[in-house]
Structures are given as C-alpha cells and as structure tokens.
Design a protein around this motif. Structure first.
Motif, PDB file in Angstrom:
ATOM      1  N   LYS A  21       0.673  -0.918  -0.034  1.00  0.00           N
ATOM      2  CA  LYS A  21       0.272  -0.086  -0.259  1.00  0.00           C
ATOM      3  C   LYS A  21       1.144   1.359   0.005  1.00  0.00           C
ATOM      4  O   LYS A  21       0.611   2.632  -0.733  1.00  0.00           O
ATOM      5  CB  LYS A  21      -0.971  -0.263   1.250  1.00  0.00           C
ATOM      6  CG  LYS A  21      -2.387   1.033   1.453  1.00  0.00           C
ATOM      7  CD  LYS A  21      -2.874   1.013   2.682  1.00  0.00           C
ATOM      8  CE  LYS A  21      -4.351   1.523   2.742  1.00  0.00           C
ATOM      9  NZ  LYS A  21      -3.913   3.227   2.578  1.00  0.00           N
ATOM     10  N   ASP A  22       1.924   1.356   1.111  1.00  0.00           N
ATOM     11  CA  ASP A  22       3.062   2.895   0.755  1.00  0.00           C
ATOM     12  C   ASP A  22       3.593   2.662  -0.329  1.00  0.00           C
ATOM     13  O   ASP A  22       4.025   3.660  -0.665  1.00  0.00           O
ATOM     14  CB  ASP A  22       3.595   2.433   2.226  1.00  0.00           C
ATOM     15  CG  ASP A  22       3.200   2.502   3.753  1.00  0.00           C
ATOM     16  OD1 ASP A  22       2.076   2.746   3.771  1.00  0.00           O
ATOM     17  OD2 ASP A  22       3.941   2.058   4.390  1.00  0.00           O
ATOM     18  N   ASP A  25       1.323   4.061  -3.067  1.00  0.00           N
ATOM     19  CA  ASP A  25       0.783   5.424  -3.395  1.00  0.00           C
ATOM     20  C   ASP A  25       2.079   6.840  -3.112  1.00  0.00           C
ATOM     21  O   ASP A  25       1.945   7.513  -3.508  1.00  0.00           O
ATOM     22  CB  ASP A  25       1.124   6.079  -1.079  1.00  0.00           C
ATOM     23  CG  ASP A  25      -0.415   5.048  -0.805  1.00  0.00           C
ATOM     24  OD1 ASP A  25      -1.837   5.347  -1.721  1.00  0.00           O
ATOM     25  OD2 ASP A  25      -0.181   5.227   0.323  1.00  0.00           O
ATOM     26  N   ILE A 126      -7.657   2.046  -6.713  1.00  0.00           N
ATOM     27  CA  ILE A 126      -7.302   3.013  -6.096  1.00  0.00           C
ATOM     28  C   ILE A 126      -8.703   3.275  -5.936  1.00  0.00           C
ATOM     29  O   ILE A 126      -9.435   3.394  -7.073  1.00  0.00           O
ATOM     30  CB  ILE A 126      -6.058   3.522  -7.300  1.00  0.00           C
ATOM     31  CG1 ILE A 126      -4.841   3.216  -7.031  1.00  0.00           C
ATOM     32  CG2 ILE A 126      -6.371   4.895  -6.759  1.00  0.00           C
ATOM     33  CD1 ILE A 126      -4.214   3.192  -8.273  1.00  0.00           C
ATOM     34  N   THR A 134      -8.156   6.912  -2.325  1.00  0.00           N
ATOM     35  CA  THR A 134      -7.547   5.826  -1.429  1.00  0.00           C
ATOM     36  C   THR A 134      -7.361   5.745  -1.827  1.00  0.00           C
ATOM     37  O   THR A 134      -7.417   4.155  -2.940  1.00  0.00           O
ATOM     38  CB  THR A 134      -8.554   5.885   0.049  1.00  0.00           C
ATOM     39  OG1 THR A 134      -9.995   5.749  -0.732  1.00  0.00           O
ATOM     40  CG2 THR A 134      -9.301   6.779   0.705  1.00  0.00           C
ATOM     41  N   THR A 135      -5.733   4.052  -1.354  1.00  0.00           N
ATOM     42  CA  THR A 135      -6.334   2.910  -1.428  1.00  0.00           C
ATOM     43  C   THR A 135      -6.288   1.667  -0.724  1.00  0.00           C
ATOM     44  O   THR A 135      -6.093   1.818   0.414  1.00  0.00           O
ATOM     45  CB  THR A 135      -4.324   2.319  -1.495  1.00  0.00           C
ATOM     46  OG1 THR A 135      -3.822   3.090   0.009  1.00  0.00           O
ATOM     47  CG2 THR A 135      -3.988   3.327  -2.907  1.00  0.00           C
TER      48      THR A 135
END
Length: 145
Positions: A21-22, A25, A126, A134-135
């Motif tokens: 996730k990071d 992003d 996404i 947001t993911t």
C-alpha cells in the motif's frame, strides 16, 4: 539489535500488505498519469505496476512479471502496463479463484484495480471519491523477500 538474527538486522524490508500500500501511494506521486491512462481504456483494465529494486540480487516478482509481459527489468526501473483483468492470470499463473474473479470483474466507476509487483505481488484498488484518493489491498500479498 541485540537478540536479533543477522537476517533481521540487515533485511531491508518484508513485502507485506502495508508495504505494498505504501509503495503504491509513493508510486502514484510519479506515475499517476500512466495508471489513470490504463483505467481510461475501460473498466475491465488492470494497471500492472512493476517496481524494480536496485539491490535485488536474485529474480523477484517484478522481474518475473516483466519476463511474462515480454519486457526486461533494469535495476531500479518502474513501469506501468495495462492488461485486461481476464488476461492477468496469463501473466501471473497460480492465482486463486477469488483473485481471478476480482480481476475479471470490471472496476467500479471511481475505482482502478492495480497489480503491484516488487519483491512480491499485491492486488490493490485505488478509489477516488469527492477528490480524495485512497488505496486498499485485496487479500494477502504473494511472496516476500
């Protein structure tokens, strides 16, 4: 560091859902245009985001996915490729039925499906709603370094 194995002391990171996730992003800061262009081709499209590690000493998920797509991965390279969700199993074999079904289902109006390949493979979405991005992760990641 006392009480930790050498592997724990010197490991760069483990490929987890949070790490995926990071990474997505972070990648959105530089490759959002390419990811959006994949989604613009239709709701059935999935963005495959490949992140190459500069320190990878062995083949990882990113290099294997690139090989299946017919590309070579340079150390530290990043790329975005669009693939129909129903065609992803041809690139990433041995997917569970749940993942195949998720990929085959067209994205919602404000959703973009992403397969992220780095040290492992993660399945993310996404979502854009009221200008907020947001993911979210679908299921567990495959593999780890």
């Amino acid at each position: 560091m006392i009480g930790k194995s050498l592997n724990e002391r010197f490991a760069t990171h483990r490929f987890t859902s949070d790490r995926a996730k990071d990474l997505l992003d972070e990648t959105m800061r530089t490759h959002a245009q390419e990811i959006v262009a994949v989604r613009a081709r239709g709701p059935e499209m999935v963005a495959i985001v490949v992140l190459g590690s500069k320190k990878a000493k062995k083949e990882n998920a990113a290099t294997l996915v690139c090989r299946e797509l017919g590309f070579q991965m340079k150390p530290g390279g990043t790329g975005v490729v669009g693939v129909a969700g129903t065609d992803v199993p041809g690139v990433i074999p041995s997917l569970s039925e749940a993942r195949r079904a998720w990929l085959a289902t067209p994205s919602a109006a404000n959703e973009t499906k992403v397969v992220l390949a780095e040290a492992g493979i993660a399945f993310l979405a996404i979502d854009v709603e009221d200008g907020k991005v947001t993911t979210r992760v679908f299921g567990d990641v495959i593999g780890e370094d």
